[in-house]
Enzyme design. Structure first.
Site, PDB file in Angstrom:
ATOM      1  N   LYS A  17       2.837  12.875  90.387  1.00 34.82           N
ATOM      2  CA  LYS A  17       1.594  13.339  89.731  1.00 34.82           C
ATOM      3  C   LYS A  17       1.617  13.108  88.218  1.00 34.82           C
ATOM      4  CE  LYS A  17       0.997  17.813  89.615  1.00 34.82           C
ATOM      5  NZ  LYS A  17       0.974  18.538  88.346  1.00 34.82           N
ATOM      6  N   ARG A  93      -4.979  26.880  89.607  1.00 32.74           N
ATOM      7  CA  ARG A  93      -3.895  27.145  90.549  1.00 32.74           C
ATOM      8  C   ARG A  93      -4.261  28.244  91.537  1.00 32.74           C
ATOM      9  NH1 ARG A  93       0.323  25.033  87.231  1.00 32.74           N
ATOM     10  NH2 ARG A  93       2.394  25.011  88.117  1.00 32.74           N
ATOM     11  N   ARG A 131      12.949  12.541  97.832  1.00 33.83           N
ATOM     12  CA  ARG A 131      12.899  12.074  96.435  1.00 33.83           C
ATOM     13  C   ARG A 131      13.591  13.066  95.510  1.00 33.83           C
ATOM     14  NH1 ARG A 131       6.667   9.981  95.409  1.00 33.83           N
ATOM     15  NH2 ARG A 131       6.583   8.471  97.101  1.00 33.83           N
ATOM     16  N   ARG A 137      19.202  16.724  90.477  1.00 33.28           N
ATOM     17  CA  ARG A 137      19.448  17.647  89.359  1.00 33.28           C
ATOM     18  C   ARG A 137      20.312  18.808  89.847  1.00 33.28           C
ATOM     19  NH1 ARG A 137      13.573  18.381  87.229  1.00 33.28           N
ATOM     20  NH2 ARG A 137      13.962  20.380  88.254  1.00 33.28           N
ATOM     21  N   ARG A 148      10.860  25.830  96.509  1.00 30.29           N
ATOM     22  CA  ARG A 148       9.850  25.446  95.513  1.00 30.29           C
ATOM     23  C   ARG A 148       8.672  24.722  96.158  1.00 30.29           C
ATOM     24  NH1 ARG A 148      13.975  23.645  92.166  1.00 30.29           N
ATOM     25  NH2 ARG A 148      13.055  21.625  91.711  1.00 30.29           N
TER      26      ARG A 148
HETATM   27  P1  AMP Z   1       3.827  23.522  85.474  1.00 31.63           P
HETATM   28  O1  AMP Z   1       4.477  22.689  84.428  1.00 31.63           O
HETATM   29  O2  AMP Z   1       2.430  23.073  85.807  1.00 31.63           O
HETATM   30  O3  AMP Z   1       4.667  23.663  86.718  1.00 31.63           O
HETATM   31  O4  AMP Z   1       3.676  24.990  84.870  1.00 31.63           O
HETATM   32  C1  AMP Z   1       4.808  25.724  84.442  1.00 31.63           C
HETATM   33  C2  AMP Z   1       4.521  27.211  84.528  1.00 31.63           C
HETATM   34  O5  AMP Z   1       3.411  27.545  83.673  1.00 31.63           O
HETATM   35  C3  AMP Z   1       4.113  27.701  85.897  1.00 31.63           C
HETATM   36  O6  AMP Z   1       5.207  27.978  86.719  1.00 31.63           O
HETATM   37  C4  AMP Z   1       3.331  28.960  85.546  1.00 31.63           C
HETATM   38  O7  AMP Z   1       4.174  30.019  85.228  1.00 31.63           O
HETATM   39  C5  AMP Z   1       2.607  28.550  84.291  1.00 31.63           C
HETATM   40  N1  AMP Z   1       1.280  27.939  84.591  1.00 31.63           N
HETATM   41  C6  AMP Z   1       0.886  26.643  84.421  1.00 31.63           C
HETATM   42  N2  AMP Z   1      -0.380  26.456  84.805  1.00 31.63           N
HETATM   43  C7  AMP Z   1      -0.829  27.672  85.228  1.00 31.63           C
HETATM   44  C8  AMP Z   1      -2.047  28.130  85.777  1.00 31.63           C
HETATM   45  N3  AMP Z   1      -3.101  27.297  85.979  1.00 31.63           N
HETATM   46  N4  AMP Z   1      -2.144  29.454  86.112  1.00 31.63           N
HETATM   47  C9  AMP Z   1      -1.111  30.289  85.922  1.00 31.63           C
HETATM   48  N5  AMP Z   1       0.070  29.914  85.432  1.00 31.63           N
HETATM   49  C10 AMP Z   1       0.231  28.618  85.084  1.00 31.63           C
END
Ligand code: AMP
Length: 206
Positions: A17, A93, A131, A137, A148
């Site tokens: 992505k 999300r 993958r 890691r 996850r």
């Molecule tokens: P990501 O890099 O997209 O996996 O985001 C890292 C962390 O940021 C997530 O695990 C959440 O804790 C927080 N986060 C990112 N986007 C959102 C969202 N749309 N709503 C709530 N928390 C978010």
């Protein structure tokens, strides 16, 4: 001048992505906005709010809907996105965030037209698992990877279903080499945005 494309990109970890978001943003000349990156920047800034956000991220929890919605609406109203359009990565999300996003477009709280489409970059569970294991890691134990990916699916399936009900969801096969997947995404997005009007698509892309 071409249409300002606004879309959302979903995909499991290991689906490619991030790479494809960058490629799409270059191809269509739109801003790639990752809420994860924006939140990590807020944490790095070390403000009181940043510290609270850091605790939530470290626990693997989601930031409050109201906070993230405010952050996204503010960002979507900044000049670069208003003028060029955007790819949203990591937002929405939850169904609540999705409803708030469409409502913000509908009410004019966010400048510009509505969302054009929501892409699900689809790579099967077995393939992303392989993958991620190959990436090797230290924190990628078999159980950790499975947990996850299951958490992502639990969180995301209701949101994808909701966008499907709105007629916005487009599923794109994420298997194959990067360039091949990029071509599929470009075609899917152009057809969602221009409805097969290739002349309009040609005049806007790069
Ligand atoms: P990501 O890099 O997209 O996996 O985001 C890292 C962390 O940021 C997530 O695990 C959440 O804790 C927080 N986060 C990112 N986007 C959102 C969202 N749309 N709503 C709530 N928390 C978010």
């Amino acid at each position: 001048m071409g249409k300002k494309i606004r879309l959302v990109m979903f995909g499991r970890q290991g689906a490619g992505k991030g790479t494809q978001c960058v490629r799409m943003s270059e191809h269509f000349g739109v801003v790639h906005f990752s809420t994860g990156d924006a939140l990590r920047a807020a944490v790095a800034a070390g403000t009181e709010l940043g510290k609270q956000i850091g605790e939530i991220i470290n626990k693997g929890e989601l930031v409050d809907d109201s906070l993230i919605i405010r952050l996204v609406i503010e960002r979507l109203n900044e000049d670069d996105i208003v003028e060029n359009g955007c790819i949203l990565d990591g937002f929405p999300r939850t169904v609540g965030q999705s409803e708030a996003l469409l409502a913000a477009f509908a009410s004019g709280e966010v400048a510009g037209s509505a969302l054009d489409c929501v892409i699900n970059l689809d790579v099967p569970l077995e393939e992303v698992t392989a993958r991620m294991k190959a990436r090797g890691r230290d924190d990628d134990t078999t159980e950790g990877i499975a947990r996850r990916l299951a958490a992502y699916d639990n969180e995301t399936v209701p949101v994808l279903d909701w966008f499907d009900e709105q007629g916005l969801l487009v599923t794109v096969d994420g298997l194959g080499d990067e360039a091949e997947v990029t071509n599929r995404l470009v075609e899917a997005i152009e057809s969602a945005v221009y409805g097969g009007d290739s002349a309009a698509a040609d005049s806007s892309s790069c």
